[in-house]
Write an enzyme that holds these catalytic residues in place. Structure first.
Site, PDB file in Angstrom:
ATOM      1  N   LYS A  13       0.835  -1.210   0.000  1.00 30.10           N
ATOM      2  CA  LYS A  13       0.000   0.000   0.000  1.00 30.10           C
ATOM      3  C   LYS A  13       0.868   1.258   0.000  1.00 30.10           C
ATOM      4  O   LYS A  13       0.649   2.167  -0.784  1.00 30.10           O
ATOM      5  CB  LYS A  13      -0.914   0.036   1.237  1.00 30.10           C
ATOM      6  CG  LYS A  13      -1.778  -1.192   1.431  1.00 30.10           C
ATOM      7  CD  LYS A  13      -2.712  -1.045   2.630  1.00 30.10           C
ATOM      8  CE  LYS A  13      -2.037  -0.915   3.983  1.00 30.10           C
ATOM      9  NZ  LYS A  13      -1.319  -2.135   4.440  1.00 30.10           N
ATOM     10  N   ARG A  88      -8.873   1.734   9.593  1.00 33.37           N
ATOM     11  CA  ARG A  88      -8.609   0.317   9.862  1.00 33.37           C
ATOM     12  C   ARG A  88      -9.777  -0.323  10.608  1.00 33.37           C
ATOM     13  O   ARG A  88      -9.752  -1.529  10.863  1.00 33.37           O
ATOM     14  CB  ARG A  88      -7.358   0.191  10.707  1.00 33.37           C
ATOM     15  CG  ARG A  88      -6.058  -0.051   9.889  1.00 33.37           C
ATOM     16  CD  ARG A  88      -5.047  -0.536  10.818  1.00 33.37           C
ATOM     17  NE  ARG A  88      -3.771  -1.017  10.470  1.00 33.37           N
ATOM     18  CZ  ARG A  88      -2.730  -0.358   9.977  1.00 33.37           C
ATOM     19  NH1 ARG A  88      -2.825   0.868   9.580  1.00 33.37           N
ATOM     20  NH2 ARG A  88      -1.572  -0.955   9.865  1.00 33.37           N
ATOM     21  N   ARG A 128      12.145  -5.676   4.671  1.00 35.00           N
ATOM     22  CA  ARG A 128      11.785  -4.264   4.497  1.00 35.00           C
ATOM     23  C   ARG A 128      12.742  -3.337   5.257  1.00 35.00           C
ATOM     24  O   ARG A 128      13.120  -3.614   6.389  1.00 35.00           O
ATOM     25  CB  ARG A 128      10.358  -4.022   5.011  1.00 35.00           C
ATOM     26  CG  ARG A 128       9.976  -2.547   4.996  1.00 35.00           C
ATOM     27  CD  ARG A 128       8.518  -2.317   4.899  1.00 35.00           C
ATOM     28  NE  ARG A 128       7.798  -2.570   6.141  1.00 35.00           N
ATOM     29  CZ  ARG A 128       6.501  -2.347   6.279  1.00 35.00           C
ATOM     30  NH1 ARG A 128       5.789  -1.899   5.265  1.00 35.00           N
ATOM     31  NH2 ARG A 128       5.909  -2.597   7.433  1.00 35.00           N
ATOM     32  N   ARG A 161      12.003  -1.429  10.677  1.00 35.67           N
ATOM     33  CA  ARG A 161      10.988  -1.014  11.653  1.00 35.67           C
ATOM     34  C   ARG A 161      10.955  -2.035  12.784  1.00 35.67           C
ATOM     35  O   ARG A 161      10.932  -3.238  12.515  1.00 35.67           O
ATOM     36  CB  ARG A 161       9.618  -0.969  10.976  1.00 35.67           C
ATOM     37  CG  ARG A 161       9.336   0.364  10.339  1.00 35.67           C
ATOM     38  CD  ARG A 161       8.076   0.355   9.543  1.00 35.67           C
ATOM     39  NE  ARG A 161       6.908  -0.198  10.223  1.00 35.67           N
ATOM     40  CZ  ARG A 161       5.682  -0.175   9.713  1.00 35.67           C
ATOM     41  NH1 ARG A 161       5.472   0.364   8.550  1.00 35.67           N
ATOM     42  NH2 ARG A 161       4.670  -0.705  10.374  1.00 35.67           N
ATOM     43  N   ARG A 172       0.645  -8.703  13.852  1.00 38.63           N
ATOM     44  CA  ARG A 172      -0.014  -7.688  13.007  1.00 38.63           C
ATOM     45  C   ARG A 172      -0.891  -8.350  11.957  1.00 38.63           C
ATOM     46  O   ARG A 172      -1.977  -7.850  11.640  1.00 38.63           O
ATOM     47  CB  ARG A 172       1.042  -6.780  12.356  1.00 38.63           C
ATOM     48  CG  ARG A 172       1.668  -5.822  13.365  1.00 38.63           C
ATOM     49  CD  ARG A 172       2.963  -5.193  12.857  1.00 38.63           C
ATOM     50  NE  ARG A 172       2.777  -4.413  11.673  1.00 38.63           N
ATOM     51  CZ  ARG A 172       3.705  -4.269  10.715  1.00 38.63           C
ATOM     52  NH1 ARG A 172       4.876  -4.868  10.824  1.00 38.63           N
ATOM     53  NH2 ARG A 172       3.452  -3.531   9.669  1.00 38.63           N
TER      54      ARG A 172
HETATM   55  P1  AMP Z   1       1.432   0.671   9.422  1.00 39.99           P
HETATM   56  O1  AMP Z   1       2.596   1.586   9.221  1.00 39.99           O
HETATM   57  O2  AMP Z   1       0.220   1.070   8.632  1.00 39.99           O
HETATM   58  O3  AMP Z   1       1.799  -0.787   9.245  1.00 39.99           O
HETATM   59  O4  AMP Z   1       0.999   0.826  10.960  1.00 39.99           O
HETATM   60  C1  AMP Z   1       1.909   0.532  12.003  1.00 39.99           C
HETATM   61  C2  AMP Z   1       1.151   0.458  13.310  1.00 39.99           C
HETATM   62  O5  AMP Z   1       0.545   1.732  13.590  1.00 39.99           O
HETATM   63  C3  AMP Z   1       0.023  -0.548  13.370  1.00 39.99           C
HETATM   64  O6  AMP Z   1       0.480  -1.848  13.694  1.00 39.99           O
HETATM   65  C4  AMP Z   1      -0.863   0.054  14.464  1.00 39.99           C
HETATM   66  O7  AMP Z   1      -0.285  -0.182  15.752  1.00 39.99           O
HETATM   67  C5  AMP Z   1      -0.729   1.551  14.209  1.00 39.99           C
HETATM   68  N1  AMP Z   1      -1.764   2.085  13.277  1.00 39.99           N
HETATM   69  C6  AMP Z   1      -1.540   2.632  12.048  1.00 39.99           C
HETATM   70  N2  AMP Z   1      -2.688   3.054  11.504  1.00 39.99           N
HETATM   71  C7  AMP Z   1      -3.670   2.752  12.384  1.00 39.99           C
HETATM   72  C8  AMP Z   1      -5.083   2.915  12.388  1.00 39.99           C
HETATM   73  N3  AMP Z   1      -5.732   3.478  11.349  1.00 39.99           N
HETATM   74  N4  AMP Z   1      -5.778   2.492  13.475  1.00 39.99           N
HETATM   75  C9  AMP Z   1      -5.140   1.925  14.518  1.00 39.99           C
HETATM   76  N5  AMP Z   1      -3.819   1.725  14.575  1.00 39.99           N
HETATM   77  C10 AMP Z   1      -3.066   2.135  13.527  1.00 39.99           C
END
Ligand code: AMP
Length: 224
Positions: A13, A88, A128, A161, A172
């Site tokens: 994404k 989400r 990554r 990360r 996740r």
């Molecule tokens: P991402 O970078 O999108 O993989 O997000 C990393 C982490 O940020 C996730 O595992 C969640 O802990 C948190 N996170 C990101 N976006 C959201 C969201 N829309 N709602 C809740 N938690 C989020």
């Protein structure tokens, strides 16, 4: 054009959203990047969110929603955007629709769900790397920077990360599988859900997204 990218972590994404931003000028809004920036800066919201990020579970809606929607409001009615990682939950999706309507901003056109196998996700996330400065994603095998460890775009240092560590990746993925259904149903019921195959490389997936956007009349002409 206002898009939402849905799909598990590692679906591509962020990579495709970055290409759309570069080539079509869409604002790329990544909730994970906003949260990580708040953690890095030691902001109160970052302090509250940090533990959830570390565990690989969702940050509660009341913390995330306001932060992302303030950002979206700031873009104004004229700016095209792609939301990556937000919403989400169905609650977040509802809040997004309500905010756009209240602000007199155009609604979301499409929610695009990236489908990718579990094996591919694990392969992608284990290799990554991201730029610590501008968040551009790389991969040790498939998306290698010109100079090892250095971002092509801004010269920032490339890092892993912490939540890409294998145990947290599995958590996740579980969280995604448990929580994504109501969100996907939300957009399907409204007729706004589309799917793309995210299994291929970044240019292949970008091309699929562009074909979809052309078929939907959201993009004219020949970019990508
Ligand atoms: P991402 O970078 O999108 O993989 O997000 C990393 C982490 O940020 C996730 O595992 C969640 O802990 C948190 N996170 C990101 N976006 C959201 C969201 N829309 N709602 C809740 N938690 C989020």
């Amino acid at each position: 054009m206002r898009l939402i990218f849905l799909g598990p972590p590692g679906a591509g994404k962020g990579t495709v959203a970055g290409l759309l931003s570069e080539r079509l000028g869409l604002a790329h809004v990544a909730s994970g990047d906003l949260l990580r920036a708040a953690v890095q800066k030691g902001e109160p919201l970052g302090k509250q969110a940090q533990g959830y990020l570390q565990q690989g579970v969702l940050v509660p809606d009341h913390l995330v929603t306001g932060m992302v929607l303030d950002f979206v409001k700031g873009l104004g009615a004229k700016r095209d955007f792609v939301l990556d990682g937000f919403p989400r939950t169905a609650g977040q999706a509802q809040a997004l629709d309500e905010t756009l309507a209240k602000e007199g901003q155009p609604p979301v056109d499409l929610a695009i769900d990236f489908s990718v196998s579990r094996a591919k996700i694990v392969e992608r996330l284990s290799g990554r790397r991201v730029c610590s400065r501008c968040q551009t994603p790389y991969h040790t095998q498939t998306l290698v920077p010109k100079v090892a460890g250095v971002c092509d775009r801004c010269g920032g240092e490339l890092v892993s990360r912490p939540d890409d560590e294998p145990q947290t990746v599995l958590r996740r993925l579980e969280v995604y599988e448990e929580t994504s259904r109501p969100l996907i149903d939300f957009y399907r019921r409204q007729g706004r859900l589309r799917r793309v195959d995210g299994e291929g490389d970044k240019e292949g997936t970008f091309t699929s997204v562009m074909q979809l956007l052309r078929a939907e009349g959201l993009v004219q002409g020949g970019v990508g």
